[in-house]
Design an enzyme around this catalytic site. Structure first.
Site, short mmCIF file in Angstrom:
data_model
loop_
_atom_site.label_atom_id
_atom_site.label_comp_id
_atom_site.label_asym_id
_atom_site.label_seq_id
_atom_site.Cartn_x
_atom_site.Cartn_y
_atom_site.Cartn_z
N CYS A 292 0.78 -1.18 -0.11
CA CYS A 292 0.10 0.06 0.13
C CYS A 292 0.98 1.29 -0.02
O CYS A 292 1.75 1.24 0.74
CB CYS A 292 -0.92 -0.01 1.14
SG CYS A 292 -2.05 -1.34 1.32
N ARG B 267 6.10 -0.33 -4.10
CA ARG B 267 5.59 -0.95 -2.70
C ARG B 267 4.58 -2.21 -3.06
O ARG B 267 4.38 -2.92 -2.07
CB ARG B 267 4.84 0.09 -1.91
CG ARG B 267 5.88 1.27 -1.46
CD ARG B 267 4.84 2.15 -0.73
NE ARG B 267 4.63 1.71 0.30
CZ ARG B 267 5.32 1.62 1.55
NH1 ARG B 267 6.56 2.15 1.47
NH2 ARG B 267 5.19 1.29 2.77
N TRP C 158 -2.84 -3.09 -1.75
CA TRP C 158 -2.45 -4.29 -1.88
C TRP C 158 -3.53 -5.18 -1.18
O TRP C 158 -3.43 -5.14 -0.09
CB TRP C 158 -1.15 -4.56 -1.34
CG TRP C 158 -0.50 -5.86 -1.67
CD1 TRP C 158 0.47 -6.42 -2.81
CD2 TRP C 158 -0.33 -7.01 -0.85
NE1 TRP C 158 0.67 -7.52 -2.77
CE2 TRP C 158 0.48 -8.18 -1.58
CE3 TRP C 158 -1.06 -7.30 0.35
CZ2 TRP C 158 0.52 -9.43 -1.00
CZ3 TRP C 158 -0.69 -8.75 0.82
CH2 TRP C 158 -0.04 -9.68 0.22
N ASN D 34 -3.44 2.19 5.34
CA ASN D 34 -2.27 0.99 5.18
C ASN D 34 -2.16 0.22 6.38
O ASN D 34 -2.00 0.81 7.60
CB ASN D 34 -0.95 1.75 4.97
CG ASN D 34 -0.11 0.72 4.61
OD1 ASN D 34 -0.22 -0.51 4.56
ND2 ASN D 34 1.31 1.41 4.51
N GLY D 35 -2.72 -0.96 6.19
CA GLY D 35 -2.60 -1.90 7.60
C GLY D 35 -3.90 -2.72 7.50
O GLY D 35 -4.40 -2.83 6.44
N GLU E 189 19.90 -16.94 -2.30
CA GLU E 189 19.39 -15.47 -2.77
C GLU E 189 19.24 -15.72 -4.31
O GLU E 189 18.37 -15.30 -4.99
CB GLU E 189 20.58 -14.76 -2.37
CG GLU E 189 20.26 -12.96 -2.70
CD GLU E 189 18.83 -12.53 -2.63
OE1 GLU E 189 18.15 -13.11 -1.65
OE2 GLU E 189 18.62 -11.34 -3.05
N LYS F 271 15.70 -14.70 -6.21
CA LYS F 271 15.93 -13.63 -7.34
C LYS F 271 15.06 -14.03 -8.47
O LYS F 271 14.31 -13.50 -9.24
CB LYS F 271 17.41 -13.38 -7.43
CG LYS F 271 17.53 -11.78 -7.75
CD LYS F 271 17.74 -10.79 -6.39
CE LYS F 271 16.45 -10.98 -5.69
NZ LYS F 271 16.38 -10.27 -4.51
N GLU G 225 11.32 -14.72 -7.95
CA GLU G 225 10.50 -13.56 -8.03
C GLU G 225 10.33 -12.62 -9.06
O GLU G 225 9.08 -12.29 -9.32
CB GLU G 225 11.37 -12.53 -7.05
CG GLU G 225 11.32 -12.73 -5.52
CD GLU G 225 12.08 -11.62 -4.61
OE1 GLU G 225 11.80 -10.89 -3.63
OE2 GLU G 225 13.40 -11.36 -5.41
N HIS H 277 19.63 -36.92 -1.15
CA HIS H 277 18.42 -37.48 -0.32
C HIS H 277 17.31 -37.14 -0.76
O HIS H 277 16.18 -36.68 -0.20
CB HIS H 277 18.79 -36.74 0.86
CG HIS H 277 20.15 -37.07 1.68
ND1 HIS H 277 20.54 -38.54 1.92
CD2 HIS H 277 21.04 -36.47 1.93
CE1 HIS H 277 21.63 -38.47 2.54
NE2 HIS H 277 22.14 -37.33 2.24
N LYS I 89 7.22 -4.59 -1.98
CA LYS I 89 8.59 -4.05 -1.69
C LYS I 89 8.65 -4.26 -0.05
O LYS I 89 9.85 -4.57 0.66
CB LYS I 89 9.07 -2.84 -2.28
CG LYS I 89 10.50 -2.33 -1.67
CD LYS I 89 11.44 -2.68 -2.61
CE LYS I 89 13.03 -2.52 -2.10
NZ LYS I 89 13.89 -3.56 -2.80
C1 G6P Z 1 9.81 -8.25 0.53
C2 G6P Z 1 10.81 -7.89 -0.66
C3 G6P Z 1 12.02 -8.61 -0.40
C4 G6P Z 1 12.73 -8.34 1.13
C5 G6P Z 1 11.68 -8.74 1.85
C6 G6P Z 1 12.31 -8.02 3.31
O1 G6P Z 1 9.61 -9.78 0.37
O2 G6P Z 1 10.09 -8.24 -1.83
O3 G6P Z 1 12.92 -8.12 -1.39
O4 G6P Z 1 13.91 -9.11 1.26
O5 G6P Z 1 10.55 -8.22 1.64
O6 G6P Z 1 12.19 -7.19 3.16
P1 G6P Z 1 12.95 -5.97 4.07
O7 G6P Z 1 12.67 -4.61 3.90
O8 G6P Z 1 12.71 -6.12 5.66
O9 G6P Z 1 14.60 -6.05 3.91
#
Ligand code: G6P
Length: 608
Positions: A2, A27, A75, A99-100, A481, A485, A488, A504, A603
């Site tokens: 949001c 966001r 969102w 937002n919330g 990671e 990536k 995502e 395994h 985000k």
């Molecule tokens: C979301 C983002 C990720 C991020 C995660 C944690 O899932 O898409 O890229 O790693 O949140 O966010 P933060 O702001 O706590 O690092």
């Protein structure tokens, strides 16, 4: 999650509100809307889907004379992403955005239906609009009505509220969810994040939980929920408007990968003195590291993967046990922490709800909290005993790149400094370590320059629907990671596996349709990794290895080979991540994905 914007001032603001919303697209959202004063009424325009849909609906309204309005990207949580469920929500006198989550909305809704209110959406937010309207009718006072409603609402929130009878005034409320006020000359802004107003002003206030702001064109006043006035000093944004623009790159993600070398320099340089890693006593005192007997790391997503890198670094250099916990999982059990524990919280945004809640639980146990955060003044930063900031500037693409790289750079620095103050690393060894660390920006830059090589690899791998990443120890952390990536942004299913664990069970999934990317950067583990990659080659998988120079000759049998520059084992995650990010980026680009705003992702995750 949001985005909230608001404007009051001399400019005509319908277009400004839509443009401000665009700066918060990162966001994550699935509908958008605005409400503004025009000709004595509040006009509301809302649209499901991208902001472009809102823009089309706004075509005839974009130039109307209006000097006060609010806007929102939603969102979806309660109710699907439809026009009706989009914010702002309105009652007879009140329009608001939120937002919330309002946890007791059903109870409030039942009360309001009994009082004759009709609900047009499935959202929890609409109850807040009607409740404030109910109290407005009772009191005839906008602020009083908001406060009375707040005393009844349970949950997490930031609100932006306007009242039909008070054009030129926005009431902003912050509880859990972030809200900033941009302070201009004869104009003021409300926003979830700085990019929404940086074009107009660099002066801003961070609202704190429990604060209410009354925003007018030429004044901003703050009170608490009991109307006691609050005074605070404005902050000044340290980066420029251009930092929140794409600057000629097709996507923010690519721009941000290219910014990594300068972000590493900005993050590391202030923490090196006389050739030695050294933190400012206020951000991270030596005694905290010297006394640490066991460490728990709390984080989500990529930040949790940065936590895994931190674990391996600290355990190797300092012989201190480190547990890495997904923040939401940590929250689900009684914490086993005491005042003797050091907790490291990692978060780019500093606002991730689960991470913040886990931090508070750890704090309640008496543990000391050190956080690694990118956003200055964010909730996690404020709740921590010590904060080490990553100086990367704003990160806009949903998938983190430069902030992750800065987090792991800080983690090496913490591990090295801890080893030094615990007497496990001599000054000379720390000097050597620091010198190698400070080479990282250059080495990373040399990898970013090899982008065309990674794009060519992306062309080979973009056609697959499943992919495995393999690594051992630090390479396993880096694989996690890499895999995140890829999934995502390209929506390709992928798994990161500790290479030794593959046999395994999961090796049964390896076929010529399931390629494998193996990381081979850890000197003592190279031969074992080579054997694992031979095992998958024998199952006809296409194999790409990303390796340290000393492993090159062992890997002639693989289909594709990326040879990284030389660096000590502990620092290799900073190098391997660059091809992983760029290959994922180009695979997603080749598949036509919405790279900066992947479907369903946000985000800043401010719901549970
Ligand atoms: C979301 C983002 C990720 C991020 C995660 C944690 O899932 O898409 O890229 O790693 O949140 O966010 P933060 O702001 O706590 O690092």
């Amino acid at each position: 999650m949001c985005g909230i914007v608001g404007y009051v001032g001399r400019r005509s603001c319908a277009g400004l509100l839509v443009d401000a919303l665009k700066t918060l697209e990162y966001r994550g959202y699935d509908s958008a809307g605005v409400a503004f004063f025009h000709d004595g009424i509040i006009e509301t325009v809302k649209a499901a889907g991208r902001i472009q849909n809102l823009e089309s609906k706004m075509e005839s309204r974009i130039d109307v004379e209006t000097h006060c309005g609010i806007g929102h990207t939603r969102w979806a949580t309660h109710g699907g992403p439809t026009d009706e469920n989009a914010h702002p929500h309105s009652s007879e006198h009140i329009s608001l955005l939120h937002n919330g989550i309002i946890e007791n909305y059903q109870e409030l809704k039942a009360f309001l239906i009994e009082k004759g209110y009709t609900f047009l959406s499935q959202t929890d937010t609409e109850t807040a609009a009607h409740l404030m309207d109910y109290y407005y009718k009772e009191t005839g006072d906008f602020l009083e009505a908001v406060i009375r409603a707040l005393h009844e609402i349970r949950g997490t929130y930031a609100f932006g509220i306007i009242c039909k009878d008070e054009p030129g005034k926005i009431i902003c409320v912050r509880q859990e969810n972030p809200l900033l006020l941009g302070l201009g000359e004869g104009e003021n802004f409300m926003a979830s994040d700085i990019p929404a107003f940086i074009k107009y002003t660099k002066k801003y206030l961070v609202m704190e939980p429990g604060e209410i702001a009354i925003l007018e064109a030429d004044r901003v006043s703050l009170v608490d929920f009991d109307k006691n006035p609050i005074e605070k000093e404005p902050l000044v944004v340290t980066w420029d408007y251009e930092a929140a623009e794409k600057g000629g790159y097709p996507h923010f993600m690519l721009k941000e990968i290219h910014e990594t070398p300068s972000c590493l320099r900005a993050t590391m340089s202030p923490r090196v003195q006389d050739g030695l890693v050294r933190f400012d006593e206020k951000e991270l005192p030596d005694h905290l590291l010297r006394d640490a007997r066991s460490i728990t790391i709390l984080a989500c997503g990529s930040a949790m993967h940065a936590g895994m890198v931190t674990k391996y670094g600290i355990e190797k250099l300092c012989r201190v046990k480190v547990d890495v916990e997904v923040a939401s999982e940590f929250r689900g059990r009684p914490p086993l922490l005491t005042k003797d524990d050091l907790v490291i919280v990692i978060s780019q945004s500093g606002e991730t709800l689960d991470t913040l809640a886990a931090l508070k639980m750890a704090r309640a146990c008496g543990a000391k909290i050190l956080s690694i955060v990118n956003v200055v003044g964010s909730s996690i930063a404020r709740e921590s005993d010590y904060v080490v900031y990553t100086w990367t500037g704003p990160e806009i693409a949903v998938a983190t790149t430069k902030a992750y790289s800065a987090q792991i750079a800080i983690s090496y620095m913490i591990a090295a400094r801890m080893a030094f103050v615990k007497g496990l690393m001599s000054e000379e060894a720390l000097r050597d370590f620091t010198a190698e660390l400070m080479m990282l920006p250059e080495l990373v830059a040399s990898l970013v320059e090899r982008e065309s090589e990674f794009r060519a690899l992306a062309e080979q791998y973009c056609k697959y629907e499943d992919l495995f990443f393999l690594g051992r120890c630090l390479d396993y952390a880096a694989s996690l990671e890499g895999s995140l990536k890829l999934k995502e942004i390209s929506y390709i299913h992928s798994e990161a596996y500790a290479a030794g664990e593959l046999k395994h069970g999961t090796i049964s999934l390896i076929t010529d349709d399931v390629p494998v990317i193996g990381l081979v950067t850890q000197t003592p583990l190279m031969e074992k990794m080579v054997s694992n990659l031979r095992e998958v080659t024998a199952r006809n998988a296409r194999v790409m290895a990303i390796c340290a120079p000393q492993a090159k000759d062992l890997l002639e049998f693989v289909d594709d080979l990326v040879v990284l520059p030389a660096a000590r084992d502990e620092l290799m995650p900073s190098l391997s991540v660059i091809p992983l990010q760029l290959i994922s980026y180009h695979i997603a680009a080749l598949r036509g994905c919405d790279i900066d705003k992947p479907r369903n992702l946000a985000k800043s995750v401010t719901v549970e």
